[in-house]
Design a protein around this motif. Sequence first.
Motif, PDB file in Angstrom:
ATOM      1  N   ALA A  88      54.616  34.312 -11.565  1.00 53.77           N
ATOM      2  CA  ALA A  88      54.609  32.850 -11.628  1.00 53.77           C
ATOM      3  C   ALA A  88      55.167  32.356 -12.953  1.00 53.77           C
ATOM      4  N   PHE A  89      54.699  32.940 -14.048  1.00 50.78           N
ATOM      5  CA  PHE A  89      55.177  32.507 -15.360  1.00 50.78           C
ATOM      6  C   PHE A  89      56.616  32.949 -15.617  1.00 50.78           C
ATOM      7  N   SER A  90      57.025  34.069 -15.053  1.00 52.36           N
ATOM      8  CA  SER A  90      58.402  34.539 -15.239  1.00 52.36           C
ATOM      9  C   SER A  90      59.400  33.649 -14.495  1.00 52.36           C
ATOM     10  N   TRP A  91      59.023  33.183 -13.308  1.00 55.25           N
ATOM     11  CA  TRP A  91      59.941  32.396 -12.469  1.00 55.25           C
ATOM     12  C   TRP A  91      59.856  30.898 -12.707  1.00 55.25           C
ATOM     13  N   ALA A  92      58.704  30.422 -13.184  1.00 54.38           N
ATOM     14  CA  ALA A  92      58.519  28.975 -13.352  1.00 54.38           C
ATOM     15  C   ALA A  92      59.500  28.413 -14.375  1.00 54.38           C
ATOM     16  N   GLY A  93      60.192  27.358 -13.994  1.00 49.25           N
ATOM     17  CA  GLY A  93      61.139  26.711 -14.882  1.00 49.25           C
ATOM     18  C   GLY A  93      62.511  27.337 -14.906  1.00 49.25           C
ATOM     19  N   THR A  94      62.652  28.519 -14.249  1.00 49.71           N
ATOM     20  CA  THR A  94      63.962  29.180 -14.198  1.00 49.71           C
ATOM     21  C   THR A  94      64.397  29.353 -12.740  1.00 49.71           C
ATOM     22  N   GLN A  95      63.732  30.249 -12.034  1.00 53.22           N
ATOM     23  CA  GLN A  95      64.072  30.468 -10.631  1.00 53.22           C
ATOM     24  C   GLN A  95      63.562  29.327  -9.745  1.00 53.22           C
ATOM     25  N   TYR A  96      62.392  28.796 -10.105  1.00 51.15           N
ATOM     26  CA  TYR A  96      61.766  27.735  -9.302  1.00 51.15           C
ATOM     27  C   TYR A  96      61.199  26.667 -10.238  1.00 51.15           C
ATOM     28  N   GLU A  97      61.015  25.485  -9.713  1.00 53.14           N
ATOM     29  CA  GLU A  97      60.331  24.421 -10.442  1.00 53.14           C
ATOM     30  C   GLU A  97      58.843  24.769 -10.554  1.00 53.14           C
ATOM     31  N   TRP A  98      58.201  24.252 -11.619  1.00 49.92           N
ATOM     32  CA  TRP A  98      56.775  24.521 -11.816  1.00 49.92           C
ATOM     33  C   TRP A  98      55.946  24.028 -10.630  1.00 49.92           C
ATOM     34  N   SER A  99      56.388  22.957 -10.005  1.00 50.06           N
ATOM     35  CA  SER A  99      55.620  22.365  -8.896  1.00 50.06           C
ATOM     36  C   SER A  99      56.073  22.861  -7.525  1.00 50.06           C
ATOM     37  N   SER A 100      56.941  23.866  -7.491  1.00 45.23           N
ATOM     38  CA  SER A 100      57.452  24.369  -6.217  1.00 45.23           C
ATOM     39  C   SER A 100      56.357  25.115  -5.452  1.00 45.23           C
ATOM     40  N   PRO A 101      56.468  25.185  -4.117  1.00 45.35           N
ATOM     41  CA  PRO A 101      55.468  25.908  -3.322  1.00 45.35           C
ATOM     42  C   PRO A 101      55.331  27.379  -3.738  1.00 45.35           C
ATOM     43  N   MET A 102      56.434  28.013  -4.118  1.00 48.68           N
ATOM     44  CA  MET A 102      56.378  29.421  -4.517  1.00 48.68           C
ATOM     45  C   MET A 102      55.502  29.613  -5.751  1.00 48.68           C
ATOM     46  N   ILE A 103      55.734  28.811  -6.797  1.00 45.31           N
ATOM     47  CA  ILE A 103      54.970  28.955  -8.044  1.00 45.31           C
ATOM     48  C   ILE A 103      53.506  28.581  -7.826  1.00 45.31           C
ATOM     49  N   LEU A 104      53.267  27.506  -7.103  1.00 51.89           N
ATOM     50  CA  LEU A 104      51.879  27.099  -6.836  1.00 51.89           C
ATOM     51  C   LEU A 104      51.147  28.152  -6.017  1.00 51.89           C
ATOM     52  N   SER A 105      51.853  28.775  -5.068  1.00 54.03           N
ATOM     53  CA  SER A 105      51.236  29.830  -4.247  1.00 54.03           C
ATOM     54  C   SER A 105      50.894  31.052  -5.097  1.00 54.03           C
ATOM     55  N   LEU A 106      51.791  31.394  -6.020  1.00 55.39           N
ATOM     56  CA  LEU A 106      51.526  32.543  -6.896  1.00 55.39           C
ATOM     57  C   LEU A 106      50.330  32.283  -7.802  1.00 55.39           C
ATOM     58  N   PHE A 107      50.258  31.090  -8.356  1.00 59.13           N
ATOM     59  CA  PHE A 107      49.104  30.759  -9.206  1.00 59.13           C
ATOM     60  C   PHE A 107      47.809  30.753  -8.387  1.00 59.13           C
ATOM     61  N   ALA A 108      47.862  30.188  -7.185  1.00 58.32           N
ATOM     62  CA  ALA A 108      46.680  30.177  -6.321  1.00 58.32           C
ATOM     63  C   ALA A 108      46.253  31.605  -5.973  1.00 58.32           C
ATOM     64  N   GLY A 109      47.241  32.447  -5.660  1.00 53.61           N
ATOM     65  CA  GLY A 109      46.940  33.849  -5.351  1.00 53.61           C
ATOM     66  C   GLY A 109      46.308  34.574  -6.520  1.00 53.61           C
ATOM     67  N   SER A 110      46.786  34.292  -7.744  1.00 47.84           N
ATOM     68  CA  SER A 110      46.212  34.950  -8.919  1.00 47.84           C
ATOM     69  C   SER A 110      44.774  34.497  -9.164  1.00 47.84           C
ATOM     70  N   ILE A 111      44.483  33.226  -8.901  1.00 53.00           N
ATOM     71  CA  ILE A 111      43.115  32.716  -9.091  1.00 53.00           C
ATOM     72  C   ILE A 111      42.154  33.350  -8.080  1.00 53.00           C
ATOM     73  N   VAL A 112      42.590  33.421  -6.821  1.00 54.10           N
ATOM     74  CA  VAL A 112      41.752  34.032  -5.785  1.00 54.10           C
ATOM     75  C   VAL A 112      41.531  35.511  -6.101  1.00 54.10           C
ATOM     76  N   SER A 113      42.599  36.199  -6.491  1.00 53.75           N
ATOM     77  CA  SER A 113      42.489  37.629  -6.812  1.00 53.75           C
ATOM     78  C   SER A 113      41.587  37.851  -8.017  1.00 53.75           C
ATOM     79  N   LEU A 114      41.666  36.950  -9.007  1.00 49.42           N
ATOM     80  CA  LEU A 114      40.805  37.071 -10.181  1.00 49.42           C
ATOM     81  C   LEU A 114      39.337  36.931  -9.786  1.00 49.42           C
ATOM     82  N   ALA A 115      39.051  35.992  -8.910  1.00 47.93           N
ATOM     83  CA  ALA A 115      37.668  35.820  -8.449  1.00 47.93           C
ATOM     84  C   ALA A 115      37.179  37.070  -7.718  1.00 47.93           C
TER      85      ALA A 115
END
Length: 522
Positions: free
Chosen positions: A214-241
């Motif tokens: 998410a941090f590698s692609w955000a702002g370069t490959q995808y916009e910070w608010s794109s579905p891909m980046i938001l999905s990756l951040f959501a996945g990391s939060i769920v996995s962390l829990a």
Amino acid sequence: MEHLKHKEKVTIMIAIIGALFFAAVNQTIVSNALPKIISDLGGLDYYSWVFTSFMLTSSIMTVVAGKLSDIYGRKPFFLIGILVFSIGAFLCGTSETIVQLIIYRAIQGIGAGLIIPTAFAAVGDLFAPRERGKWQGIMSSVFGVSSVLGPTIGGYIVDNLDWRWVFWVFLPLGIVAFILILKLFPKTERRQNETIDYLGTLFLSVTLSSMLLAFSWAGTQYEWSSPMILSLFAGSIVSLALFIWAEKRAKSPVLPLHLFKYANFTYSNIIGFAVGIGMFGGLMYVPYFIQGVLGYSATHSSLISMTMTLGLVGASAWGGNLITKTGKYKRQATLGLTVSVVGLLLLSQMDMNISQWQLVLYLILVGFGIGMGLTVFTLTVQNSVGQEYLGVATASTQLFRSIGGTVGVALLGTVLNTTMKEKMTSFDSSQVPDESKATLAKFQDPNLLLDHTQIDDIRGQLPEQMLPLFNELMLHLQVALTHALSNVFLLAAIVMAIAAILTFAIKEVPLRSQNETRKVEE
């Protein structure tokens, strides 16, 4: 292993440093060589994946290796790491496509993730805390030396030899390091009643992969608010829990959560994360100023940047020796990070009229400050836990610093690009013919300002009457880039200042003169 004679310990440390340098220099040697490699293999769209694949696998393996080496001993993971890394390096040199190179770099990352944390943990096995400072400083210097030699050697190879030798040139060093570790490093018995935490390892891997991508692609490959980046951040939060849930139930967790109850362990890792943002995220943009604003060549830029590395190397070695002599480290950490803050603030005030000597002075300040401070935090973490957690605790410092670097590159890169775009909107393009606007628009990407050959090519494609306007645009771009970089260095200074303030929360636990198996911080 403290029963070994001093001469035996030094000989083992030479082998460990050789293995560490083998891994470190192979990380940095690719940077200058990659444009040539990409031009041969193709796949410019996958350029960043050559670094991302290495980062992902090495980050995941770091904590896993730390825990497993606590159970099975350091030696097998040294040997496996060197072997895997060597195989990955050899395969990289045989790549015929960009996809193959990315896969082989991932294999190298697995090896690096085994070698690096094991090397730093091994210092804790060999030496009591009071003696570790000197060796930790020397090992930190290895990364500084490799960051100087690696790109230089890589650039020379691609200019004079086949690029494949970038990956093969240091293979003999890997073989020597493997033999030395095999012959010299003592074997330790497997710890009984310990099991492998497969579930925790799985959730940790998913958490790190999702977050780093998410941090590698955000702002370069995808916009910070794109579905891909938001999905990756959501996945990391769920996995962390899920990871926290698994660790609370695991008999032998891959990252014991109770270690975070120790203030020095927690604060040192938070500081390491912040230093990663300030160091890796901020200082990687120094070449943008040297080449893009001042107009120097890449070679000249590397020589100026080298002064920061030399400051880091010298301060790491000196600071480590100082800790060994005095047994004190808290004041050194605060002072070192404060010096780096001053250096970054000075960098944030630079303009197009700065002299080379001023720039060199600022870079030395930053490098010296980071070198002094960075030596401390692996030591404080090791001194905060019992010997049975040495590997996983040491690995945590590497992991948090690496994550900080990834986050820093993403956040500061976004600051750079956003500020550039804002400043470029003030440029009057009404005089630019429609057929030239597409060409001139390319320069809104700050990366292109580093390629002087491409600038000359574009200048040559423009009609003569357009050259004055082109020169005006170049000046406007340099001003915009200077302003953007000021924001980047200022943000890096703020983050580093937070790290310096947090050093006051560290409790200066006396450095023991002997290793102990009990926990040492109450």
